[in-house]
Design an enzyme around this catalytic site. Structure first.
Site, PDB file in Angstrom:
ATOM      1  N   ARG A 256       0.807  -1.235   0.000  1.00  8.69           N
ATOM      2  CA  ARG A 256       0.000   0.000   0.000  1.00  8.69           C
ATOM      3  C   ARG A 256       0.833   1.276   0.000  1.00  8.69           C
ATOM      4  O   ARG A 256       0.360   2.344   0.355  1.00  8.69           O
ATOM      5  CB  ARG A 256      -0.991   0.020   1.157  1.00  8.69           C
TER       6      ARG A 256
ATOM      7  N   LYS B 185       3.655  11.303 -11.365  1.00  5.26           N
ATOM      8  CA  LYS B 185       2.763  10.474 -12.185  1.00  5.26           C
ATOM      9  C   LYS B 185       3.471   9.149 -12.427  1.00  5.26           C
ATOM     10  O   LYS B 185       4.600   9.129 -12.924  1.00  5.26           O
ATOM     11  CB  LYS B 185       2.474  11.136 -13.532  1.00  5.26           C
TER      12      LYS B 185
ATOM     13  N   GLU C 173      10.047  17.405 -25.011  1.00 11.50           N
ATOM     14  CA  GLU C 173       9.437  17.871 -23.757  1.00 11.50           C
ATOM     15  C   GLU C 173      10.056  19.207 -23.327  1.00 11.50           C
ATOM     16  O   GLU C 173       9.380  20.043 -22.733  1.00 11.50           O
ATOM     17  CB  GLU C 173       9.598  16.824 -22.647  1.00 11.50           C
TER      18      GLU C 173
ATOM     19  N   LYS D  40       8.283  22.658 -14.284  1.00  9.93           N
ATOM     20  CA  LYS D  40       7.447  21.516 -13.893  1.00  9.93           C
ATOM     21  C   LYS D  40       7.153  21.570 -12.396  1.00  9.93           C
ATOM     22  O   LYS D  40       6.016  21.322 -11.961  1.00  9.93           O
ATOM     23  CB  LYS D  40       8.106  20.192 -14.277  1.00  9.93           C
TER      24      LYS D  40
ATOM     25  N   GLU E 253      -3.695  17.387 -11.280  1.00 11.10           N
ATOM     26  CA  GLU E 253      -4.172  17.767 -12.617  1.00 11.10           C
ATOM     27  C   GLU E 253      -5.662  18.086 -12.661  1.00 11.10           C
ATOM     28  O   GLU E 253      -6.416  17.532 -13.462  1.00 11.10           O
ATOM     29  CB  GLU E 253      -3.839  16.664 -13.641  1.00 11.10           C
TER      30      GLU E 253
ATOM     31  N   ARG F 127      -1.975  21.885 -14.446  1.00  7.78           N
ATOM     32  CA  ARG F 127      -1.067  20.788 -14.817  1.00  7.78           C
ATOM     33  C   ARG F 127      -1.411  20.197 -16.185  1.00  7.78           C
ATOM     34  O   ARG F 127      -0.532  19.667 -16.873  1.00  7.78           O
ATOM     35  CB  ARG F 127      -1.071  19.699 -13.738  1.00  7.78           C
TER      36      ARG F 127
ATOM     37  N   ASN G 173       0.355  18.565 -20.869  1.00  5.94           N
ATOM     38  CA  ASN G 173      -0.021  17.541 -21.848  1.00  5.94           C
ATOM     39  C   ASN G 173      -0.084  18.088 -23.272  1.00  5.94           C
ATOM     40  O   ASN G 173      -0.662  17.433 -24.146  1.00  5.94           O
ATOM     41  CB  ASN G 173      -1.377  16.933 -21.474  1.00  5.94           C
TER      42      ASN G 173
ATOM     43  N   HIS H 207       0.172  15.734 -26.162  1.00  5.91           N
ATOM     44  CA  HIS H 207       0.145  14.365 -25.644  1.00  5.91           C
ATOM     45  C   HIS H 207      -1.095  13.584 -26.045  1.00  5.91           C
ATOM     46  O   HIS H 207      -1.031  12.366 -26.188  1.00  5.91           O
ATOM     47  CB  HIS H 207       0.289  14.370 -24.114  1.00  5.91           C
TER      48      HIS H 207
ATOM     49  N   HIS I  83      -0.258  10.332 -27.632  1.00 12.67           N
ATOM     50  CA  HIS I  83      -0.579   9.008 -27.074  1.00 12.67           C
ATOM     51  C   HIS I  83      -1.320   8.158 -28.101  1.00 12.67           C
ATOM     52  O   HIS I  83      -1.119   6.948 -28.180  1.00 12.67           O
ATOM     53  CB  HIS I  83      -1.417   9.158 -25.797  1.00 12.67           C
TER      54      HIS I  83
ATOM     55  N   HIS J 119       8.195   8.210 -27.377  1.00 15.17           N
ATOM     56  CA  HIS J 119       7.257   9.112 -26.703  1.00 15.17           C
ATOM     57  C   HIS J 119       7.497  10.573 -27.121  1.00 15.17           C
ATOM     58  O   HIS J 119       6.558  11.284 -27.498  1.00 15.17           O
ATOM     59  CB  HIS J 119       7.361   8.948 -25.189  1.00 15.17           C
TER      60      HIS J 119
END
Ligand code: NAD
Ligand code: GLY
Length: 362
Positions: A118, A140, A182, A224, A234, A238, A242, A245, A249, A262
């Site tokens: 956990r 993330k 990026e 960042k 987000e 935030r 993206n 992205h 993606h 990527h």
């Protein structure tokens, strides 16, 4: 060496940036609570850096697990290899996981740390430019699903991030370019002056000019850290991170994970976002030319592989995390250095961008 902070209250942590950082055991050891350490890496990076990483933890009970290299192994099956190793070596809740690698190793290690017993501590030792400017910061973590990129994951912040630009000496040129996508993103969403500086300095990245690279890493991490401190989960600003992205993606998913890198997918996605922003009258022709030229000089592609149809990309985009009531929210640009998250475009305009191919931004 320079230090930044990601300010998140009792989950705040430092980012150390500097050539030679990975030789300083005292730096990392102050962030290890228990006696057990599990280094996670892959079969490309381990022969280069595992011994260096082990030397940081002399005196600790250190084990390691070596994953196969590749975006196509960033999945639940291979995540299990980390849990197998943790259980086999009887790691307790006070263990510290150490991600030694690029964004794939970082995202998987972070997610393993978020879920093992956990939640346990972890540390990021990023070894690609992309991981040094983006993925190692902000918490993330996760893995891909066959149907969608990064669809399974958690927010889980590291104890610290240690960035040694020297690692980039062994990084293939294509991967360095991928990380630059990026870096360019931060200029486009946040800081026009940084974008202009990149226009002056971009050729020095391939020459491995460490002063230039270190400055780019510092400014990228600074932006960042500021964004994440404002909006860790987000719910707002935030999402600007993206840019490119949602298109990207979809490209990664449709091409098959690992075929288009990527950063390459983000570069293409950013140019698609520029096309749509231009259709809306938000970007000028001159802005688009600047984006095109910097992207090309960084060694990055601009248009999607021709075999990816507009309809396949649209279907993949509709599975994105940012879909709301059947319509995908996109990050678009209103100027160089300014972006917004918007639903403010017509479906036919998006279709035009998806089908544009070589006519993007023309
Ligand atoms: P990667 O982790 O696959 O690394 C790229 C390649 O470089 C791999 O083959 C790796 O083995 C090799 N490599 C790494 N360091 C090296 C070194 N120093 N010398 C030689 N080879 C080296 O890819 P990446 O570009 O680092 O990361 C991409 C991943 O990051 C994607 O899965 C993406 O979704 C994720 N990502 C996550 C976030 C986040 O916020 N968590 C942000 C951006 C990207
Ligand atoms: N790379 C996007 C983010 O960290 O939010």
């Amino acid at each position: 060496m320079e230090t930044l902070e990601v300010a998140l209250g009792d989950r705040s942590y430092p980012i150390y940036i500097g050539v030679g950082c990975l030789d300083q055991a005292n730096l990392v050891q102050q962030h290890v609570v228990g006696q057990q350490v599990m280094i996670v890496s892959n079969d490309t990076i381990a022969p280069l850096y595992l011994e260096k990483a082990k030397a940081l933890f002399v005196g600790y009970d250190v084990s390691w697990v070596i994953l196969p290299d590749g975006e196509k192994y960033k999945d639940l099956d291979h995540l299990n290899l980390i849990f197998d190793a943790l259980l086999k070596h009887r790691h307790s809740r006070s263990t510290t996981l150490v991600a030694l690698g690029g964004g794939v190793v970082g995202d998987m290690t972070g997610y393993a740390a978020a879920s093992y017993q956990r939640g346990v501590n972890f540390i990021q030792l990023p070894t690609t430019l992309l991981a040094q400017v983006d993925s190692s910061v902000g918490g993330k973590t996760g893995v891909n699903h066959r149907l969608g990129k990064n669809m399974i994951g958690a927010f889980h912040q590291p104890q610290c991030v240690i960035i040694d630009p020297n690692c980039l000496q062994t990084l293939p040129a294509r991967q360095l370019s991928s990380g630059l996508a990026e870096v360019i993103k931060y200029g486009l969403i946040w800081d026009e002056a940084f974008f202009s500086w990149l226009e002056l300095e971009v050729d020095n990245f391939a020459k491995l000019d460490m002063a230039v690279i270190e400055r780019a890493i510092y400014r990228s991490c600074e932006i960042k850290a500021e964004v994440v401190a404002q909006d860790e989960r987000e719910n707002g600003v935030r999402a600007l991170l993206n840019l490119g992205h949602t298109f990207g993606h979809a490209i990664e998913n449709c091409a098959g994970y690992g075929e288009v890198l990527h950063g390459e997918a983000v570069a293409i996605g950013t140019y698609m976002a520029a096309d749509l922003s231009k259709q809306l009258g938000w970007l000028t022709d001159a802005d688009c030319v600047r984006i095109e030229q910097l992207t090309q000089r960084a060694g990055l592609p601009l248009i999607p592989p021709p075999e990816l149809s507009a309809s396949a990309l649209r279907d993949a985009m509709n599975l994105d995390k940012k879909v709301e009531n059947g319509k995908v929210r996109l990050v678009l640009m209103t100027a160089i250095g300014k972006a917004c998250v918007t639903l403010d475009f017509e479906q036919h305009q998006l279709e035009k961008t998806l089908a544009a191919g070589e006519s993007l931004c023309k």
